[in-house]
Design a protein around this motif. Structure first.
Motif, mmCIF file in Angstrom:
data_model
loop_
_atom_site.group_PDB
_atom_site.id
_atom_site.type_symbol
_atom_site.label_atom_id
_atom_site.label_comp_id
_atom_site.label_asym_id
_atom_site.label_seq_id
_atom_site.Cartn_x
_atom_site.Cartn_y
_atom_site.Cartn_z
ATOM 1 N N GLU A 1 -31.263 90.995 -33.459
ATOM 2 C CA GLU A 1 -30.484 91.396 -32.271
ATOM 3 C C GLU A 1 -31.121 90.823 -31.007
ATOM 4 O O GLU A 1 -30.434 90.306 -30.120
ATOM 5 N N VAL A 2 -32.450 90.942 -30.930
ATOM 6 C CA VAL A 2 -33.176 90.405 -29.767
ATOM 7 C C VAL A 2 -32.981 88.889 -29.694
ATOM 8 O O VAL A 2 -32.744 88.333 -28.613
ATOM 9 N N TYR A 3 -33.053 88.221 -30.840
ATOM 10 C CA TYR A 3 -32.853 86.765 -30.877
ATOM 11 C C TYR A 3 -31.458 86.400 -30.370
ATOM 12 O O TYR A 3 -31.304 85.513 -29.523
ATOM 13 N N HIS A 4 -30.428 87.090 -30.892
ATOM 14 C CA HIS A 4 -29.047 86.790 -30.491
ATOM 15 C C HIS A 4 -28.844 87.016 -28.988
ATOM 16 O O HIS A 4 -28.136 86.256 -28.325
ATOM 17 N N THR A 5 -29.487 88.055 -28.464
ATOM 18 C CA THR A 5 -29.289 88.421 -27.056
ATOM 19 C C THR A 5 -30.078 87.526 -26.109
ATOM 20 O O THR A 5 -29.543 87.074 -25.095
ATOM 21 N N GLN A 6 -31.345 87.269 -26.458
ATOM 22 C CA GLN A 6 -32.226 86.584 -25.508
ATOM 23 C C GLN A 6 -32.402 85.087 -25.767
ATOM 24 O O GLN A 6 -32.369 84.294 -24.835
ATOM 25 N N THR A 7 -32.602 84.710 -27.035
ATOM 26 C CA THR A 7 -32.976 83.324 -27.325
ATOM 27 C C THR A 7 -31.783 82.437 -27.666
ATOM 28 O O THR A 7 -31.720 81.277 -27.234
ATOM 29 N N GLU A 8 -30.832 82.952 -28.423
ATOM 30 C CA GLU A 8 -29.696 82.127 -28.846
ATOM 31 C C GLU A 8 -28.947 81.483 -27.679
ATOM 32 O O GLU A 8 -28.479 80.342 -27.810
ATOM 33 N N PRO A 9 -28.813 82.166 -26.513
ATOM 34 C CA PRO A 9 -28.116 81.527 -25.386
ATOM 35 C C PRO A 9 -28.725 80.195 -24.947
ATOM 36 O O PRO A 9 -28.027 79.377 -24.343
ATOM 37 N N ILE A 10 -30.017 79.945 -25.257
ATOM 38 C CA ILE A 10 -30.578 78.653 -24.841
ATOM 39 C C ILE A 10 -29.966 77.501 -25.635
ATOM 40 O O ILE A 10 -29.984 76.366 -25.177
ATOM 41 N N ILE A 11 -29.391 77.814 -26.804
ATOM 42 C CA ILE A 11 -28.742 76.749 -27.585
ATOM 43 C C ILE A 11 -27.527 76.227 -26.817
ATOM 44 O O ILE A 11 -27.337 75.014 -26.679
#
Length: 221
Positions: free
Chosen positions: A174-184
């Motif tokens: 969930e944290v990955y989808h919310t915080q990190t995935e947007p950098i893709i």
């Protein structure tokens, strides 16, 4: 080459980062290593980071960015680097862009290791660690111990770490989808993202990544 490596927890970033950096003859720069190196050397940045960590707080972006800047300015990074775990969010990606632009440097690619969510859960939640020696790692599906719950190497008890539980893994996703995935999406807008599947044998994934990076470099010449 100057590469940013991204992907969800359990995608094999750590393994692939080391292998790719070696194959490409560039340093592997991970945030974990940056923190450990600065703290052990007791640099000003290390002391600052430790003060936040000791208080149970996240290290601010500007401290992480300053550490990354210092590392990227070392002689061995002159011809490239592979960033692993940084940038972790869009604000860090923007700061990295500004930093690279100030040095007249550009990224060559953002390598996105893609893996289905249920595979991530299976990979991480299936890990079992030896209580006697944490370097003895097994997996209930992929590399099971000969006797369930017993380390093949030393006979120690195998256990599941708290942060490997399915509930914790799903929270990390969930944290990955919310915080990190947007950098893709941020880097897609710059035409830098190269996505490969992170399924299959480790050697195959490494080869897949190298071929994709080679194509990207040729197309951007």
């Amino acid at each position: 080459m100057r590469i940013v490596l991204v992907g969800p927890p359990g995608a094999g970033k750590g393994t692939q980062a080391v292998r790719l950096a070696e194959k490409l003859a560039i340093p592997h720069i991970s945030t974990g290593d940056l923190f450990r190196a600065n703290i052990s050397r007791q640099t000003e940045l290390g002391k600052l980071a430790k003060s936040y960590m000791d208080a149970g707080n996240l290290v601010p972006d500007e401290v992480t960015i300053a550490m990354a800047k210092d590392r990227m300015e070392q002689p061995d990074a002159e011809n490239g680097f592979l960033l692993d775990g940084f940038p972790r969010n869009v604000s860090q990606a923007e700061a990295l862009d500004a930093l690279l632009e100030s040095e007249s440097i550009t990224l060559d690619a953002v390598l996105d290791l893609e893996v289905p969510e249920e595979e991530v859960v299976k990979r991480i939640a299936g890990r079992r660690i030896c209580r006697n020696d944490s370097s003895h790692v097994f997996h209930v599906t992929y590399s099971p111990a000969k006797q369930e719950g017993v380390c093949d190497v030393c006979g120690g008890e195998l256990y599941q770490r708290d942060d490997d539980s399915e509930e914790t893994v799903r929270k990390r996703l969930e944290v990955y989808h919310t915080q990190t995935e947007p950098i893709i999406d941020y880097y897609k807008a710059q035409g830098l993202v190269v996505t490969i599947s992170s399924l299959g044998p480790v050697d195959e994934i490494t080869q897949r990544a190298l071929e994709a990076l080679k194509r990207e470099k040729a197309e951007n010449k």
